[in-house]
Design an enzyme around this catalytic site. Structure first.
Site, PDB file in Angstrom:
ATOM      1  N   LYS A 124      38.041 -14.170  -7.313  1.00  0.00           N
ATOM      2  CA  LYS A 124      37.234 -14.357  -6.104  1.00  0.00           C
ATOM      3  C   LYS A 124      37.724 -13.369  -5.070  1.00  0.00           C
ATOM      4  CE  LYS A 124      33.865 -17.092  -4.985  1.00  0.00           C
ATOM      5  NZ  LYS A 124      32.974 -17.879  -5.864  1.00  0.00           N
ATOM      6  N   ASP A 164      28.450 -14.253  -3.123  1.00  0.00           N
ATOM      7  CA  ASP A 164      28.813 -15.643  -2.820  1.00  0.00           C
ATOM      8  C   ASP A 164      28.312 -15.861  -1.382  1.00  0.00           C
ATOM      9  OD1 ASP A 164      30.585 -17.922  -4.079  1.00  0.00           O
ATOM     10  OD2 ASP A 164      31.179 -17.861  -1.982  1.00  0.00           O
ATOM     11  N   GLY A 236      22.273 -26.834   3.343  1.00  0.00           N
ATOM     12  CA  GLY A 236      22.169 -25.384   3.288  1.00  0.00           C
ATOM     13  C   GLY A 236      20.719 -24.962   3.246  1.00  0.00           C
ATOM     14  N   PHE A 237      20.507 -23.657   3.373  1.00  0.00           N
ATOM     15  CA  PHE A 237      19.142 -23.103   3.295  1.00  0.00           C
ATOM     16  C   PHE A 237      19.205 -21.668   2.787  1.00  0.00           C
ATOM     17  CE2 PHE A 237      19.287 -20.423   7.137  1.00  0.00           C
ATOM     18  CZ  PHE A 237      20.443 -20.917   7.727  1.00  0.00           C
ATOM     19  N   GLY A 238      20.334 -21.298   2.172  1.00  0.00           N
ATOM     20  CA  GLY A 238      20.507 -19.943   1.656  1.00  0.00           C
ATOM     21  C   GLY A 238      19.990 -19.819   0.239  1.00  0.00           C
ATOM     22  N   ASN A 239      20.474 -18.801  -0.432  1.00  0.00           N
ATOM     23  CA  ASN A 239      19.986 -18.478  -1.761  1.00  0.00           C
ATOM     24  C   ASN A 239      20.125 -19.639  -2.758  1.00  0.00           C
ATOM     25  OD1 ASN A 239      21.225 -17.266  -4.538  1.00  0.00           O
ATOM     26  ND2 ASN A 239      19.346 -16.257  -3.882  1.00  0.00           N
ATOM     27  N   VAL A 240      21.257 -20.322  -2.722  1.00  0.00           N
ATOM     28  CA  VAL A 240      21.504 -21.400  -3.685  1.00  0.00           C
ATOM     29  C   VAL A 240      20.576 -22.588  -3.392  1.00  0.00           C
ATOM     30  CG1 VAL A 240      23.240 -23.058  -4.472  1.00  0.00           C
ATOM     31  CG2 VAL A 240      23.869 -20.660  -4.156  1.00  0.00           C
ATOM     32  N   ALA A 241      20.489 -22.974  -2.104  1.00  0.00           N
ATOM     33  CA  ALA A 241      19.612 -24.087  -1.717  1.00  0.00           C
ATOM     34  C   ALA A 241      18.152 -23.753  -2.055  1.00  0.00           C
ATOM     35  CB  ALA A 241      19.753 -24.369  -0.225  1.00  0.00           C
ATOM     36  N   TRP A 242      17.794 -22.496  -1.863  1.00  0.00           N
ATOM     37  CA  TRP A 242      16.425 -22.050  -2.161  1.00  0.00           C
ATOM     38  C   TRP A 242      16.100 -22.228  -3.651  1.00  0.00           C
ATOM     39  CZ3 TRP A 242      15.768 -17.464  -5.160  1.00  0.00           C
ATOM     40  CH2 TRP A 242      14.446 -17.056  -5.328  1.00  0.00           C
TER      41      TRP A 242
HETATM   42  N1  GLU Z   1      29.748 -16.811  -6.401  1.00  0.00           N
HETATM   43  C1  GLU Z   1      29.141 -17.402  -7.561  1.00  0.00           C
HETATM   44  C2  GLU Z   1      30.034 -18.490  -8.105  1.00  0.00           C
HETATM   45  O1  GLU Z   1      30.684 -19.159  -7.336  1.00  0.00           O
HETATM   46  C3  GLU Z   1      28.734 -16.365  -8.590  1.00  0.00           C
HETATM   47  C4  GLU Z   1      29.853 -15.541  -9.151  1.00  0.00           C
HETATM   48  C5  GLU Z   1      29.409 -14.440 -10.093  1.00  0.00           C
HETATM   49  O2  GLU Z   1      28.235 -14.339 -10.395  1.00  0.00           O
HETATM   50  O3  GLU Z   1      30.299 -13.697 -10.516  1.00  0.00           O
HETATM   51  O4  GLU Z   1      30.109 -18.787  -9.261  1.00  0.00           O
END
Ligand code: GLU
Length: 446
Positions: A124, A164, A236-242
């Protein structure tokens, strides 16, 4: 293994790093029993080695803002574990980023990536840079300055960053542009989440949310239930929530809440395609607020200062940040009749919230299983890049669906309790741990 002794040692080595310590404790408590049945793990000191990142790269990122002022941020890459593949994991740009947060995320990533069935180690990275209120040009300059330092440490067989929180398609584009210039080669495999015209995978933007809903679907099926007609509150309302809102709606559920730092949108009639599209517009504005949603769609209501968990719902899905659903929120949800909660964000619930859910006996699954579809699709992007081909949306979606069913199956295999209920926390932790532990054992003392 003695969890308390190990934790005391870790607290001494990483004082005050509460999120990191919280993530490690959860895994150790889950795997303790299985670990103690394997004396070879104890002998090779597998946990003592696994809880420490392989290395942490820290660097200064200096850039110039639109008013000509010089800004300095800190950049990091935590290369956590490479037992089963090259380091892999996202980059987070957020004002709260610090080494503890990235260590917890890198640790979680190691297990999550192991669960995907694909060969990816855990990492990360990110920076305390906040995209909030920044212009496009400022974001570009920051990404370029960040990559100027990072580029020597990454590569398709070394370490493959992705997005992320605060890092989406736009940032990956700027990061890749600078990488390409510095490396003097067109090496698409060095980052994932790329644009579709230059090596990105179809479905990658949707993958975390879609995968989460496939997992929830399997969970409900296992419990003899269905998602159709159920109410869903998500934060949330970002990419993941979408992505989650899109797939939940497609599967016949009603998404009645989304939220931001400013409050919650109560959306009793559920989502429409226009509302789902508008979520992306809101995020792209870089203002980090959801209030305008209720101005644009009068059938929705904005409640300032409230969380998504104040809305009565069947299914609660934290999709924004770690520890965003606490013990009191869990009590409120349970009192309102919520019977399923799944972390879509990494460590979305506090240990107190998880304890409340488990005490109440409702369905609960942890982020490392639920949100693994994002990084799994990154793994599929890496495969496409390595083979110089691109799969159709349907092919990628089918593979994602299959991977999520495999992850669910692994959780059931390792998490089934004597009463037939599934402890998904235990199941996910043991399944991920066993794979990494065996690989470490076979590769010797390094
Ligand atoms: N940030 C995302 C996660 O927490 C995606 C990581 C990635 O695609 O390498 O898994």
């Amino acid at each position: 293994m003695n969890v308390n002794n190990l934790m005391a040692d870790l607290e001494r080595k990483h004082p005050g790093e509460s999120e990191y310590l919280q993530a490690v404790r959860e895994v150790l408590e889950s795997v303790e029993e299985v670990y103690n049945e394997h004396p070879e793990f104890e002998k090779a000191k597998i946990v003592e080695r696994m809880v420490e990142p392989d290395r942490i790269i820290t660097f200064r990122v200096t850039w110039v803002d639109d008013s000509g002022e010089i800004q300095t941020n800190i950049g990091y890459r935590v290369q956590f574990n490479s037992a089963i593949g090259p380091y892999k994991g996202g980059l987070r740009f957020h004002s709260a980023v610090n080494p503890s947060m990235l260590k917890f995320l890198g640790f979680e990533q190691t297990f999550k990536n192991a669960l995907t069935t694909l060969p990816m180690g855990g990492a990360k990275g990110g920076s305390d840079f906040s995209p909030k209120g920044k212009s496009d040009a400022e974001i570009m300059r920051f990404c370029q300055a960040f990559m100027l330092e990072l580029w020597k440490n990454i590569g398709p067989d070394t370490d493959v960053p992705a997005g992320d929180v605060g890092v989406g398609g736009r940032e990956i584009g700027y990061l890749y542009g600078m990488y390409k210039k510095l490396a003097r080669e067109y090496n698409t495999g060095v980052l994932t989440g790329k644009g579709i015209t230059w090596g990105g995978s179809l479905i990658r933007p949707e993958a975390t949310g879609f995968g989460a809903l496939y997992f929830v679907q399997h969970m409900l099926h296992q419990a003899g239930k269905s998602i159709e007609g159920k109410t869903v509150a998500l934060s949330g309302f970002g990419n993941v929530a979408w992505g989650a809102a899109t797939k939940a709606t497609e599967l016949g559920a009603k998404v009645i809440a989304i939220s931001g730092p400013d409050g919650v949108i109560y959306n009793p009639n559920g989502m429409t395609p226009e509302k789902i599209d508008y979520m992306l517009e809101l995020r792209a504005s870089n203002r980090d607020i959801v209030a305008p949603f209720a101005e644009r769609f009068p059938d929705a209501q904005f409640i300032a200062g409230k969380k998504a968990w104040s809305i009565k719902c069947d299914i609660a899905l934290p999709c924004a940040f770690q520890n965003e659903l606490n013990g009191d929120d869990a009590k409120e949800l349970l009192a309102n009749g919520t019977w399923c909660a799944a972390e879509v964000s990494n460590m979305g619930c506090t240990p107190e919230a998880i304890a409340e859910f488990q005490r109440a006996g409702i369905l609960f699954a942890p982020g490392k299983a639920v949100n693994a579809g994002g990084v799994a699709t990154s793994g599929l992007e890496m495969t496409q890049n390595a083979q110089h081909l691109s799969w159709s949306a349907e092919e990628v979606d089918n593979k994602l669906h299959y991977i999520m069913s495999q992850i669910h199956e692994a959780c059931v295999r390792y998490g089934e309790q004597p009463d037939g209920c599934i402890n998904y926390v235990k199941g996910a932790n043991i399944a991920g741990f066993m794979k990494v532990a065996h690989a470490m054992l076979e590769q010797g003392i390094i």
